[in-house]
Design an enzyme around this catalytic site. Structure first.
Site, PDB file in Angstrom:
ATOM      1  N   GLU A  74       4.752  -5.098   7.182  1.00  0.00           N
ATOM      2  CA  GLU A  74       4.100  -3.968   8.092  1.00  0.00           C
ATOM      3  C   GLU A  74       4.476  -3.821   9.292  1.00  0.00           C
ATOM      4  O   GLU A  74       4.292  -2.618   9.819  1.00  0.00           O
ATOM      5  CB  GLU A  74       2.450  -4.333   7.819  1.00  0.00           C
ATOM      6  CG  GLU A  74       1.572  -4.343   6.506  1.00  0.00           C
ATOM      7  CD  GLU A  74       1.896  -5.481   5.786  1.00  0.00           C
ATOM      8  OE1 GLU A  74       2.595  -6.289   6.042  1.00  0.00           O
ATOM      9  OE2 GLU A  74       0.970  -5.571   4.924  1.00  0.00           O
ATOM     10  N   GLU A 129      -0.396  -9.352  -0.667  1.00  0.00           N
ATOM     11  CA  GLU A 129      -1.915  -9.682  -0.305  1.00  0.00           C
ATOM     12  C   GLU A 129      -2.639  -9.767  -1.534  1.00  0.00           C
ATOM     13  O   GLU A 129      -3.526 -10.601  -1.640  1.00  0.00           O
ATOM     14  CB  GLU A 129      -2.498  -8.684   0.755  1.00  0.00           C
ATOM     15  CG  GLU A 129      -1.510  -8.869   1.976  1.00  0.00           C
ATOM     16  CD  GLU A 129      -1.865  -7.614   2.983  1.00  0.00           C
ATOM     17  OE1 GLU A 129      -1.513  -6.480   2.637  1.00  0.00           O
ATOM     18  OE2 GLU A 129      -2.342  -8.025   4.185  1.00  0.00           O
ATOM     19  N   ALA A 160       0.804  -1.415   0.153  1.00  0.00           N
ATOM     20  CA  ALA A 160       0.066  -0.092  -0.259  1.00  0.00           C
ATOM     21  C   ALA A 160       0.920   1.245   0.042  1.00  0.00           C
ATOM     22  O   ALA A 160       2.029   1.201   0.395  1.00  0.00           O
ATOM     23  CB  ALA A 160      -0.735  -0.025   1.371  1.00  0.00           C
ATOM     24  N   GLY A 217       0.803  -5.014   1.052  1.00  0.00           N
ATOM     25  CA  GLY A 217      -0.526  -5.135   0.164  1.00  0.00           C
ATOM     26  C   GLY A 217      -0.175  -5.683  -1.153  1.00  0.00           C
ATOM     27  O   GLY A 217      -1.154  -6.297  -1.991  1.00  0.00           O
TER      28      GLY A 217
HETATM   29  C1  HXC Z   1       5.012   4.521  -1.316  1.00  0.00           C
HETATM   30  C2  HXC Z   1       6.940   3.274  -2.108  1.00  0.00           C
HETATM   31  C3  HXC Z   1       6.438   2.284  -1.383  1.00  0.00           C
HETATM   32  C4  HXC Z   1       5.429   2.110  -0.527  1.00  0.00           C
HETATM   33  C5  HXC Z   1       8.607   1.968  -2.387  1.00  0.00           C
HETATM   34  N1  HXC Z   1       8.061   3.219  -2.708  1.00  0.00           N
HETATM   35  N2  HXC Z   1       7.780   1.373  -1.604  1.00  0.00           N
HETATM   36  N3  HXC Z   1       6.139   4.585  -1.828  1.00  0.00           N
HETATM   37  N4  HXC Z   1       4.444   3.517  -0.626  1.00  0.00           N
HETATM   38  N5  HXC Z   1       5.049   0.946  -0.286  1.00  0.00           N
HETATM   39  C6  HXC Z   1       8.962   4.198  -3.423  1.00  0.00           C
HETATM   40  C7  HXC Z   1      10.123   4.883  -2.581  1.00  0.00           C
HETATM   41  O1  HXC Z   1       9.724   5.651  -1.576  1.00  0.00           O
HETATM   42  C8  HXC Z   1      10.797   5.383  -3.699  1.00  0.00           C
HETATM   43  O2  HXC Z   1      10.455   6.621  -3.934  1.00  0.00           O
HETATM   44  C9  HXC Z   1      10.599   4.448  -4.771  1.00  0.00           C
HETATM   45  O3  HXC Z   1       9.486   3.846  -4.421  1.00  0.00           O
HETATM   46  C10 HXC Z   1      11.787   3.553  -4.763  1.00  0.00           C
HETATM   47  O4  HXC Z   1      12.045   2.620  -3.681  1.00  0.00           O
HETATM   48  P1  HXC Z   1      13.415   2.706  -2.989  1.00  0.00           P
HETATM   49  O5  HXC Z   1      13.112   2.181  -1.650  1.00  0.00           O
HETATM   50  O6  HXC Z   1      14.237   3.729  -3.281  1.00  0.00           O
HETATM   51  O7  HXC Z   1      13.882   1.491  -3.871  1.00  0.00           O
HETATM   52  P2  HXC Z   1      14.897   0.143  -3.149  1.00  0.00           P
HETATM   53  O8  HXC Z   1      16.016   0.751  -2.286  1.00  0.00           O
HETATM   54  O9  HXC Z   1      15.303  -0.518  -4.128  1.00  0.00           O
HETATM   55  O10 HXC Z   1      13.947  -0.676  -1.867  1.00  0.00           O
HETATM   56  C11 HXC Z   1      12.894  -1.335  -2.313  1.00  0.00           C
HETATM   57  C12 HXC Z   1      11.951  -1.638  -1.076  1.00  0.00           C
HETATM   58  C13 HXC Z   1      11.668  -0.548  -0.174  1.00  0.00           C
HETATM   59  C14 HXC Z   1      12.742  -2.886  -0.180  1.00  0.00           C
HETATM   60  C15 HXC Z   1      10.887  -2.425  -1.608  1.00  0.00           C
HETATM   61  O11 HXC Z   1      11.086   0.552  -1.225  1.00  0.00           O
HETATM   62  C16 HXC Z   1      10.567  -0.554   0.720  1.00  0.00           C
HETATM   63  O12 HXC Z   1      10.837  -1.288   1.909  1.00  0.00           O
HETATM   64  N6  HXC Z   1       9.458  -0.227   0.291  1.00  0.00           N
HETATM   65  C17 HXC Z   1       8.112  -0.465   1.419  1.00  0.00           C
HETATM   66  C18 HXC Z   1       7.725  -1.808   1.577  1.00  0.00           C
HETATM   67  C19 HXC Z   1       6.461  -1.797   2.659  1.00  0.00           C
HETATM   68  O13 HXC Z   1       6.795  -1.528   3.638  1.00  0.00           O
HETATM   69  N7  HXC Z   1       5.479  -2.221   2.036  1.00  0.00           N
HETATM   70  C20 HXC Z   1       4.333  -2.564   2.927  1.00  0.00           C
HETATM   71  C21 HXC Z   1       3.441  -1.207   2.980  1.00  0.00           C
HETATM   72  S1  HXC Z   1       2.190  -1.157   4.213  1.00  0.00           S
HETATM   73  P3  HXC Z   1      11.293   8.007  -3.876  1.00  0.00           P
HETATM   74  O14 HXC Z   1      10.481   9.209  -4.373  1.00  0.00           O
HETATM   75  O15 HXC Z   1      11.298   8.122  -2.179  1.00  0.00           O
HETATM   76  O16 HXC Z   1      12.480   7.842  -4.513  1.00  0.00           O
HETATM   77  C22 HXC Z   1       1.062  -2.015   3.497  1.00  0.00           C
HETATM   78  C23 HXC Z   1      -0.345  -2.351   4.439  1.00  0.00           C
HETATM   79  C24 HXC Z   1      -1.251  -2.918   3.601  1.00  0.00           C
HETATM   80  O17 HXC Z   1       1.078  -2.676   2.505  1.00  0.00           O
HETATM   81  C25 HXC Z   1      -2.516  -3.004   3.982  1.00  0.00           C
HETATM   82  C26 HXC Z   1      -3.506  -2.063   3.246  1.00  0.00           C
HETATM   83  C27 HXC Z   1      -4.464  -1.466   4.084  1.00  0.00           C
END
Ligand code: HXC
Length: 257
Positions: A131, A111, A65, A108
């Protein structure tokens, strides 16, 4: 329809939906979720479509998400608006849906993949429910579908540590149907989807229904459901054609496909 965060395209009888927010690793913001559900339901309503594929890019299926969009939301906003409305329709679609995962399928994203009928993974795929690192927990069904897919112990470890799982471990654990080398990935997905889409649509709907019943019902109820659905298949012309084609040693020519 004109979409800004996905690409939707029918190729033969396969409906392809490609998540397309490369700048955010296909993070699921509210626009993307709305467009994804809209495109999926349009494909699902069409008798010209026998299989739907949801995929992302080489780098990411979806990294979860959209954290930046979610960060300042409160309880009521999550509950009322939030990311939840609409998914009920997605989960009730009758057309088989394949999640084709290369790269990250996190939160997400993982999921969403688990909401599909099965997952095909490129060998670059990485699955996780991170998460917990954000001070929350899975919210799109991960705490329920992951244990059903890979068992309690592995699911608990994934959800409580937030660690990622590579494609080979995901296959061993039963999360994905098959792992495919990245350079053959889309061709294999296309072939698999076209194979499904060539079958009788009423038979596909019934088979998907029965498989979903297996996830939800006690065994005795599920078996009763299957018995009735199996008998009902004998009311279709596609059953007659399918079995006649077998005895005549030729390919079936289904009416409903
Ligand atoms: C918003 C995101 C994002 C996310 C990545 N980006 N994941 N933006 N939401 N979930 C953005 C980063 O901010 C960045 O933008 C660009 O995408 C590239 O990501 P990087 O982090 O620079 O890439 P990398 O170093 O290769 O790392 C990849 C990664 C990391 C390991 C996947 O991005 C990461 O940990 N992302 C978050 C993963 C996560 O926590 N997902 C769960 C979300 S909560 P900028 O503009 O900064 O360069 C969820 C809840 C579900 O999903 C339930 C819903 C109700």
């Amino acid at each position: 329809a004109e979409y800004t965060t996905i690409l939707a395209e029918a190729r033969g009888r396969v409906g392809w939906i490609t998540l397309d927010r490369p700048e955010a690793l296909n993070a699921l913001n509210s626009v993307l979720v709305t467009e994804l559900i809209d495109a999926a339901l349009i494909f699902d309503a069409s008798s010209e479509i026998g299989c739907i594929v949801i995929t992302g890019s080489e780098r990411a299926f979806a990294a979860g998400a959209d954290i930046k969009e979610m960060a300042d939301q409160g309880y009521a906003e999550m509950l009322v608006g939030g990311p939840f409305p609409g998914w009920g329709g997605f989960e009730r679609m009758r057309t088989p849906v394949i999640a084709a995962v290369a790269g990250f399928a996190l939160g997400g994203g993982c999921e969403l993949a688990m909401m599909c009928d099965f997952i095909l993974a490129a060998d670059t795929a990485k699955f996780g429910q991170p998460e917990i690192n954000l001070g929350v927990l899975p919210g799109f069904g991960g705490s329920q579908r992951l244990p059903r897919a890979i068992g309690k112990a592995k699911a608990a470890e994934m959800v409580l540590t937030g660690r990622m799982m590579r494609a080979d471990e995901a296959e061993r654990s039963g999360l994905v149907a098959r792992v495919i080398p990245a350079d053959e990935f889309l061709a294999d997905v296309e072939h698999t989807a076209a194979t499904i889409a060539s079958k009788s649509l009423p038979a596909l709907y019934a088979a998907k229904d029965a498989l979903q019943a297996a996830q939800e019902m006690p065994l005795s109820e599920g078996l009763r459901f299957e018995r009735l659905a199996f008998a009902a298949a004998f009311a279709t012309d596609d059953q007659k054609e399918g079995m006649r084609a077998f005895t005549e040693k030729r390919e079936p020519n289904f009416t409903h496909r």
